[in-house]
Design an enzyme around this catalytic site. Structure first.
Site, short mmCIF file in Angstrom:
data_model
loop_
_atom_site.label_atom_id
_atom_site.label_comp_id
_atom_site.label_asym_id
_atom_site.label_seq_id
_atom_site.Cartn_x
_atom_site.Cartn_y
_atom_site.Cartn_z
NE ARG A 1 31.08 10.69 -9.64
CZ ARG A 1 31.10 11.87 -10.25
NH1 ARG A 1 30.01 12.55 -10.41
NH2 ARG A 1 32.24 12.36 -10.67
NE ARG B 1 25.33 15.74 -6.08
CZ ARG B 1 25.20 16.61 -7.08
NH1 ARG B 1 24.51 17.71 -6.89
NH2 ARG B 1 25.75 16.39 -8.25
CE1 TYR C 1 37.07 18.53 -14.27
CE2 TYR C 1 38.12 16.42 -14.67
CZ TYR C 1 36.98 17.19 -14.54
OH TYR C 1 35.75 16.59 -14.69
NE ARG D 1 30.26 15.94 1.30
CZ ARG D 1 30.08 16.46 0.10
NH1 ARG D 1 29.91 15.68 -0.93
NH2 ARG D 1 30.10 17.75 -0.08
CG ASP E 1 36.83 13.85 -7.48
OD1 ASP E 1 35.63 13.66 -7.76
OD2 ASP E 1 37.61 14.47 -8.22
O1 1CP Z 1 30.51 5.98 -6.26
C1 1CP Z 1 31.41 6.64 -6.81
O2 1CP Z 1 31.74 6.42 -7.98
C2 1CP Z 1 32.01 7.72 -5.98
C3 1CP Z 1 33.45 8.03 -6.14
C4 1CP Z 1 33.80 9.05 -7.20
C5 1CP Z 1 34.49 8.78 -8.39
C6 1CP Z 1 34.84 7.41 -8.95
C7 1CP Z 1 33.66 10.46 -7.13
C8 1CP Z 1 32.99 11.19 -6.05
N1 1CP Z 1 34.30 11.02 -8.19
C9 1CP Z 1 34.80 10.03 -8.98
C10 1CP Z 1 35.61 10.17 -10.17
C11 1CP Z 1 35.55 11.42 -10.95
N2 1CP Z 1 35.59 12.72 -10.51
C12 1CP Z 1 35.54 11.45 -12.35
C13 1CP Z 1 35.58 10.23 -13.22
C14 1CP Z 1 34.23 9.62 -13.26
C15 1CP Z 1 33.24 10.30 -14.12
O3 1CP Z 1 33.51 10.46 -15.32
O4 1CP Z 1 32.18 10.67 -13.59
C16 1CP Z 1 35.52 12.78 -12.76
C17 1CP Z 1 35.48 13.31 -14.17
C18 1CP Z 1 35.56 13.57 -11.59
C19 1CP Z 1 35.58 15.04 -11.51
C20 1CP Z 1 34.40 15.52 -10.76
N3 1CP Z 1 34.32 15.49 -9.40
C21 1CP Z 1 33.17 15.99 -11.27
C22 1CP Z 1 32.82 16.14 -12.75
C23 1CP Z 1 32.86 17.58 -13.15
C24 1CP Z 1 32.81 17.77 -14.65
O5 1CP Z 1 33.87 18.05 -15.25
O6 1CP Z 1 31.72 17.62 -15.24
C25 1CP Z 1 32.35 16.27 -10.18
C26 1CP Z 1 30.95 16.82 -10.18
C27 1CP Z 1 33.09 15.94 -9.00
C28 1CP Z 1 32.63 15.99 -7.60
C29 1CP Z 1 32.26 14.68 -7.04
N4 1CP Z 1 33.10 13.57 -7.00
C30 1CP Z 1 32.45 12.54 -6.36
C31 1CP Z 1 31.15 13.02 -5.97
C32 1CP Z 1 30.13 12.22 -5.21
C33 1CP Z 1 31.05 14.35 -6.41
C34 1CP Z 1 29.87 15.27 -6.22
C35 1CP Z 1 30.17 16.23 -5.12
C36 1CP Z 1 29.28 16.12 -3.94
O7 1CP Z 1 28.57 15.12 -3.65
O8 1CP Z 1 29.26 17.13 -3.22
#
Ligand code: 1CP
Length: 357
Positions: A40, A44, A164, A53, A89
């Site tokens: 991540r 943000r 999910y 964004r 994602d």
């Molecule tokens: O720098 C990076 O790593 C950005 C790329 C990235 C990656 C590798 C994003 C962007 N998502 C992910 C993978 C991801 N998505 C995982 C595996 C990594 C981890 O364990 O954190 C998972 C579980 C998700 C699912 C997901 N997408 C969640 C978690 C929800 C939960 O169950 O608790 C969330 C909050 C998202 C949204 C998301 N994905 C990525 C971002 C930057 C965001 C936030 C949304 C935004 O900025 O509006």
């Protein structure tokens, strides 16, 4: 005591991403310093990300190659990390095959019609590269911009994706998922086999377009007993990891709270095992027989601690990592949104400086 930028051996002497410090460490080859990237790292915590964004939905950003490229590059430019992580994602390939879903701010992925029956599964198609031409384009654009810096591609592992899809969104206890796993093992296995096909294709598309390493995120595998992991999950993750073996890119396998599963996750076909902050690298090394490169494992919450305490912990992790056949410095899980990005930059400098000594 903060290092001068000129004293930081941040410049990777390699000329191609396939020969970069990160890829060499993942292959357990000697490196001039410990490579570092952050899960991540795009997102943000960066004001430039929030700016880009502010009028664009998350999934729209993920499917727009120019935005993917810019967002992926932001943390590399700012922190000088040793790798970029592809901005996308884990649910993007599901969206690409037609699953009706959204990423809701503050919540995460939400699935309109969860998959819980055979008829539901029959509506989940396989993924083909033709579903994701934008991913190929984004990776190509990125590789051209990144030069010698490697791009890490990724996918969600079948269990985490299934959670999910079955729950319909983020879940604390994964109760419907486990009920399906145990109540209808055949349907569970067929669902995970389909998801393995989807994840494998998503990884292959990224690697074939030029990603230099891949990470399989099984973020929620730590909620499983070892017996359930081995019987109901590992075979499907193995399909994904072994399915990219011929492409020659190092494979990182990561989960949260998976200290009890590390040997099994490593043996599922990984080159690098991701370690969260709950288990020390020293213990992780012993648990995986000293055979795998390790990735990790700073507690992301420590980025909020005073520099003295933080830098001591970072140094300790770098020193522990020296005993491993390869070490990729990272956090134990993703960067928290309120993290001060300047602290991340200082951590990159410190890892480079301490590890080059
Ligand atoms: O720098 C990076 O790593 C950005 C790329 C990235 C990656 C590798 C994003 C962007 N998502 C992910 C993978 C991801 N998505 C995982 C595996 C990594 C981890 O364990 O954190 C998972 C579980 C998700 C699912 C997901 N997408 C969640 C978690 C929800 C939960 O169950 O608790 C969330 C909050 C998202 C949204 C998301 N994905 C990525 C971002 C930057 C965001 C936030 C949304 C935004 O900025 O509006």
């Amino acid at each position: 005591m903060s290092p001068q930028p000129s004293a930081t051996p941040a410049t990777d002497p390699s000329t191609s991403p396939a020969d970069s410090v990160l890829v060499r460490a993942a292959r357990r080859q000697p490196v001039p310093h410990t490579p570092v990237w952050f899960m991540r790292q795009a997102g943000r915590s960066l004001p430039e990300y929030r700016e880009l964004r502010k009028d664009v939905a998350m999934l729209t950003a993920c499917r727009t190659p120019e935005l993917v490229t810019e967002i992926t590059l932001q943390p590399v430019r700012r922190h000088r990390t040793d790798a970029a992580i592809f901005f996308s994602d884990i649910v993007v390939p599901l969206m690409a095959v037609g699953v009706d879903l959204d990423i809701v701010a503050g919540t995460g992925p939400v699935i309109a019609e969860p998959i819980r029956t055979r008829a539901d599964l029959d509506r989940l198609p396989e993924l083909t590269p033709e579903h994701v031409p934008d991913i190929t384009e984004s990776v190509r654009l990125l590789v051209a911009e990144l030069g010698a810096t490697p791009l890490i591609g990724f996918a969600g592992a079948p269990f985490t994706l299934a959670s999910y899809l079955v729950e319909g969104g983020p879940s604390k206890n994964h109760e419907r998922t486990k009920a399906l796993m145990h109540g209808d093992p055949q349907l569970w296995s067929d669902l995970c086999a389909r998801l393995a096909q989807i994840s494998l294709t998503f990884l292959r598309v990224q690697a074939e377009a030029g990603a230099s390493a891949v990470q399989l995120f099984d973020s929620w595998a730590g909620h499983l007993s070892r017996a359930d992991y081995l019987r109901h999950v590992e075979p499907h993750s193995r399909t994904v990891l072994e399915g990219v073996a011929d492409l020659g890119v190092p494979r990182i396998h990561f989960g949260v709270g998976t200290g009890e599963l590390l040997p099994q996750m490593a043996d599922a076909g990984a080159d690098v095992i991701g370690v969260d902050y709950r288990v020390s690298l020293t213990d992780a090394l012993a648990r995986t027989g000293g055979r795998y490169a390790l990735q990790g494992n700073l507690d992301p919450a420590l980025l909020f601690a005073p520099w003295e305490a933080l830098s001591a912990r970072v140094t300790e992790i770098v020193e522990e990592g020296r005993a491993a056949p390869g070490h990729l410095f990272n956090l134990g899980h993703g960067v928290l949104p309120d993290t001060d990005p300047e602290v991340l930059t200082r951590v990159v400098e410190l890892v480079h400086e301490v590890s080059a000594r």
